[in-house]
Structures are given as structure tokens and as C-alpha cells.
Design an enzyme around this catalytic site. Structure first.
Site, PDB file in Angstrom:
ATOM      1  NE  ARG A 303      -1.224 -11.366 -13.484  1.00 29.11           N
ATOM      2  CZ  ARG A 303      -1.151 -11.775 -12.225  1.00 29.11           C
ATOM      3  NH1 ARG A 303      -0.919 -10.908 -11.236  1.00 29.11           N
ATOM      4  NH2 ARG A 303      -1.295 -13.042 -11.935  1.00 29.11           N
ATOM      5  CB  CYS A 334     -15.598   4.582 -16.155  1.00 29.73           C
ATOM      6  SG  CYS A 334     -15.445   6.336 -15.919  1.00 29.73           S
TER       7      CYS A 334
END
Ligand SMILES: Cc1ncc(COP(=O)(O)O)c(C=O)c1O
Length: 414
Positions: A303, A334
Site C-alpha cells: 500500500r 529490490c
């Protein structure tokens, strides 16, 4: 919990979930009107959650065959399931008909025609509602009357009557009501009343057209306080107020008040959940900031990355004497997956347990295996009991669906 079950870990409180549902019921009961509450399963669904919802005697909104399967497997009463979605596949529609799902919420003219064909083919019936896009969109603090109804969801308001009238030639489909959903994190009754006004106009016209409507579903979107400073949708205050105003609109339109339905997801589960992490590294960049990296991130809570959502955090094992520091909590994906841009924490150290609060909605249900990280377990607390309701994914789970095609099976690293 972190010691017992490991981290990252979602922890949900059954008591808080039930309290939220009870508050909603109490708010509606005080009005004396006919109503139903559809828990929006997209916020957080699994077998245990379906059991809780079923035991509270409320209904369930599902949006896929997967959510339907989960509800059926949990023994959820099919007549209290509503099936949503703007592109239900023929397979999903057939599945819903075979299992006599209580309401199919038709989202488009194409879907209506598909349902008509399928019910004819299968010689069965279906109760349907129409999702309509009323041209009202509500965000946390703003309300937009878009006028253009530019939405992938629902029938455009201006075409709705004409499309719904087609059901007169579809005897296997019974139109039981209208539905709209205008947004999320709404913190007052006003947007619902504005949407209801438009929906009641359409409802009245359709009743004049002798479409046997009896239900009006105003969707979900009740806001919760993610941060201490946030406003929330106070159900005890706003629901009676909203019902009173909708009654007035119906009186004015000369129609009986339909059965009112609301469809909250976040309101029921967001505040019941927290996520526990272990601090892996604390990187102080002189003159800039301190990054506190945890063993989860956008995989278990997308979110912040998706919507810039904000959260608060705590160090669970902090000593009361420890100094407060302003830090950035980052994940380990990453990506620059910042979970919280700035938060004051008791000086975090490697190995600490960090808790992010209000993660019960759209965290577990939106989680992913990005970077091939396994999804966390979900633990339910009830009184002084706790138990795993979703197991932590294992290394085997990560590889379970992978296959090597024949032409690669002999390949070696050269
Ligand atoms: C049709 C529908 N109903 C209910 C909801 C639940 O919204 P919330 O979790 O904000 O209450 C959504 C959320 O996207 C939705 O699309």
C-alpha cells in the site's frame, strides 16, 4: 508472537473484528430499518475469516472464483454471498450459478448477456443486482461529482436504465436491487447520501418500469484512522444520520425505503491487524536519515508503494529509557520500498521487533512473492488464545509451480 511464530508475521485480533461488526449492527439496529452488511472479502479473506463472518450472520462480498471457493470451503451460506467483478469469466459465472450464489452483481451489458445465455443453457435462475457508476467519487477528504462516470466499474449512469430494462426479456434473471461503490477511506455520511440521491432517482424510474427492486447497496469505503491524527468514519454517528437522510430522499421520491446494504472491508479488518518484523540493519547516513530495514516490505504491504499509504510503527521490545529517533522504515525488496517515510521510534537496534499497526486490510490479501520471498504466516488472536490461520510459505511453496520445459531439461551451465 514474534518469538513464537517468527517474523514477518501478520497478527489479527478476532475480538476487534467482531467488535467492528457488532458496532455496524448496533448502528443499523438503532434505525429500525431493513439492512444487511456485506463484508468485502477482498480486504482479507481465508477460511478462518469466512467462519468469523458467517458466525456473525452477515453476508460476504467476493470478487473471484478463488474467493468464492474459500467461502464455500469454509461452509459460508451461499445465499449470503454476493459476487462482484468487472470482468467475471464464463467459468466464474457458471461456477456461481452452479453453487446458487445469492446475488450476482452485474457490472456491464456484456455480462448481462452472458448471464442470460448461461442461465438459459443451464436452465437455471439467478438473482442479480446492477452495479451503477453514479458519477460520484469520494476520497478521504474530497468528494468529486465526476459527471462523466469515467470508471471501469459498473453501468454508466446514463445508460443504466436502458440496459436494466433488457432484463424484462430475460425471465431467468430476477433484478433484486441496485449497487454502487463510490470510493474508500470516506469519513462522513455526505458522499453516501449524494450517491444515494442519484441511485434513488434511478431506483424510482425502474420501479415505475415494473422492475421488482427491493435492495439498495451503497458499497463500502468507511474510513479508518491509519494515523493517530486521522479522522475515521464513526459508524454509530454516521449510519443513523445517513439512514435518516436516505429515508427522507425516499419519501420525497414517493418510494418505500429499500433494504439498505453496506459493504465495508477495511472498516472491519484494518484496525484488527498488525505486522511484526525483525530489524535487520540500521543504516545511519550522516546529515540525511537513518534507514531501519525490516525482514518484509512491499511484498507483505504494497500500500505505501501503490498509494503512498501512511502507517505508524513501534519497537515492541523497547526499554522505556531508550531515546526516540526519527527514522525511515524500509523493506528488503529490490525496489525503494519505503514502508514509513518518517516515524519516531525508540532507538531501533538490529534484532528488535518492529510492529506496524492497522495492517489488517489489503496487506495479506495484496501480498506477493516479488523477489521470491515467501509470504508471512497469519496468526489469529482470540482472547488469550492464538493460532495460525494461514501458514508461512516455505521454500518448497516457492518452487511448487515451476516446471522446466523439455528443451531446457538437459541444459547445463556452460
Ligand atoms: C464493490 C466494492 N465494495 C466494497 C469495497 C470495500 O471497500 P473498503 O474496504 O474501503 O470498505 C470495495 C473496495 O474496493 C469495492 O470495490
Amino acid at each position: 508472537m514474534a518469538r513464537q511464530y517468527g517474523t514477518p508475521l501478520y497478527v489479527m485480533s478476532e475480538d476487534i473484528i467482531r467488535k467492528r461488526i457488532e458496532d455496524l449492527k448496533q448502528a443499523f439496529d438503532s434505525t429500525g430499518v431493513k439492512y444487511d452488511i456485506n463484508y468485502a472479502g477482498k480486504a482479507f479473506t481465508n477460511l478462518a475469516m469466512c467462519r468469523i463472518v458467517a458466525s456473525e450472520g452477515i453476508s460476504l462480498d467476493v470478487v473471484s472464483k478463488g474467493e468464492m471457493l474459500t467461502a464455500l470451503k469454509a461452509g459460508f451460506p451461499t445465499e449470503h454471498i454476493c459476487f462482484h467483478g468487472n470482468n467475471k469469466t464464463p467459468d466464474e459465472l457458471a461456477f456461481a450459478l452452479e453453487h446458487q450464489i445469492g446475488r450476482i452483481i452485474v457490472d456491464s451489458e456484456d455480462e448481462l448477456e452472458a448471464l442470460n445465455r448461461l442461465t438459459t443453457l443451464k436452465d437455471c435462475r439467478a438473482n442479480i443486482m446492477f452495479r451503477v457508476s453514479p458519477g460520484v467519487e469520494a476520497h478521504t477528504h474530497e468528494l468529486i461529482e465526476t459527471g462523466t462516470e469515467d470508471s471501469k466499474f459498473g453501468l454508466p449512469y446514463v445508460q443504466a436504465r436502458e440496459i436494466i430494462l433488457k432484463t424484462k426479456k430475460m425471465p431467468r434473471l430476477t433484478v433484486v436491487g441496485l449497487h454502487c461503490h463510490i470510493g474508500s477511506q470516506i469519513v462522513s455520511d455526505e458522499p453516501f447520501v449524494i450517491a444515494a440521491e442519484k441511485m434513488i432517482d434511478l431506483y424510482r424510474l425502474l420501479q415505475e418500469d415494473e422492475i421488482p427492486l427491493g435492495e439498495l447497496n451503497l458499497g463500502g469505503g468507511f474510513g479508518i484512522p491509519y494515523l493517530h491524527k486521522d479522522e475515521a468514519f464513526d459508524v454509530i454517528k454516521y449510519i443513523p444520520q445517513m439512514v435518516l437522510r436516505i429515508k427522507g430522499l425516499c419519501d420525497h421520491a414517493g418510494i418505500d425505503l429499500p433494504k439498505l446494504i453496506v459493504e465495508p472491508g477495511r472498516y472491519i479488518v484494518a484496525e484488527s491487524g498488525v505486522t511484526l518484523y525483525t530489524v535487520g540493519t540500521v543504516k545511519k547516513i550522516p546529515g540525511l536519515r537513518t534507514y531501519v530495514s525490516v525482514d518484509g516490505g512491499m511484498n507483505d504491504n504494497p500500500r505505501p508503494a501503490l498509494y503512498g499509504a501512511e502507517y505508524e510503527a513501534y519497537i515492541c521490545n523497547a526499554k522505556s529509557s531508550s531515546i526516540m529517533e526519527t527514522v525511515t522504515v524500509s523493506g528488503r525488496a529490490c525496489e525503494n520500498d519505503i514502508l514509513i517515510d518518517r516515524v519516531d521510534l525508540n532507538r531501533p537496534e538490529v534484532g528488535d521487533t518492529l510492529m506496524i499497526s492497522n495492517t489488517g486490510a489489503y496487506n495479506y490479501s495484496m501480498s506477493s512473492n516479488y523477489n521470491r520471498y515467501p509470504r508471512p504466516a497469519v496468526v489469529l488472536i482470540s482472547g488469550n488464545m492464538s493460532g495460525v490461520i494461514v501458514k508461512r510459505e516455505t521454500d518448497d511453496d516457492l518452487l511448487r509451480l515451476d516446471r522446466i520445459p523439455k528443451w531446457l531439461s538437459g541444459e547445463q551451465h556452460v
